[in-house]
Design a protein around this motif. Structure first.
Motif, mmCIF file in Angstrom:
data_model
loop_
_atom_site.group_PDB
_atom_site.id
_atom_site.type_symbol
_atom_site.label_atom_id
_atom_site.label_comp_id
_atom_site.label_asym_id
_atom_site.label_seq_id
_atom_site.Cartn_x
_atom_site.Cartn_y
_atom_site.Cartn_z
ATOM 1 N N LYS A 95 3.697 4.361 -4.725
ATOM 2 C CA LYS A 95 5.154 4.438 -4.592
ATOM 3 C C LYS A 95 5.545 5.600 -3.694
ATOM 4 N N ASP A 96 6.604 5.400 -2.934
ATOM 5 C CA ASP A 96 7.142 6.441 -2.055
ATOM 6 C C ASP A 96 8.261 7.172 -2.798
ATOM 7 N N HIS B 230 10.862 1.205 -0.297
ATOM 8 C CA HIS B 230 10.234 0.082 -1.004
ATOM 9 C C HIS B 230 9.218 -0.607 -0.107
ATOM 10 N N SER C 284 6.204 1.499 0.196
ATOM 11 C CA SER C 284 5.419 1.440 -1.040
ATOM 12 C C SER C 284 4.552 0.194 -1.080
ATOM 13 N N SER D 6 1.703 0.420 3.430
ATOM 14 C CA SER D 6 1.777 1.762 4.009
ATOM 15 C C SER D 6 1.962 1.768 5.530
#
Length: 88
Positions: free
Chosen positions: A2-3, A45, A48, A51
């Protein structure tokens, strides 16, 4: 992965738009904050999920950097334009 930093940035941009609306009654701040916050969240999103898919996040980030740096240069006020420019 997740970012989380991207999501936090998106939340900060959206929250800034809401605060601009509440403090100054600026509908344009609300619309811009929620629009750019939503685009930044969608970009986070996408990052995530893949990449290598950073295009939208990068475009939103650079656009906000240019716009807010310009506003900071013209007004000399650190809040909110200087803070957003520094975050990006």
């Amino acid at each position: 992965m997740k970012d989380y930093i991207g999501y936090a940035y998106a939340f900060t941009i959206g929250l800034g738009g809401v605060f601009g609306f509440l403090k100054a009654g600026s509908t344009s701040s609300l619309v811009a904050g929620l629009t750019f916050g939503s685009l930044a969240a969608y970009g986070a999103h996408r990052v995530s999920n893949n990449s290598k898919n950073v295009g939208l996040a990068l475009i939103v980030s650079v656009l906000l950097l240019v716009v807010m740096s310009s506003r900071f240069y013209k007004s000399g006020k650190v809040m909110p334009s200087g803070v957003v420019a520094i975050l990006r």
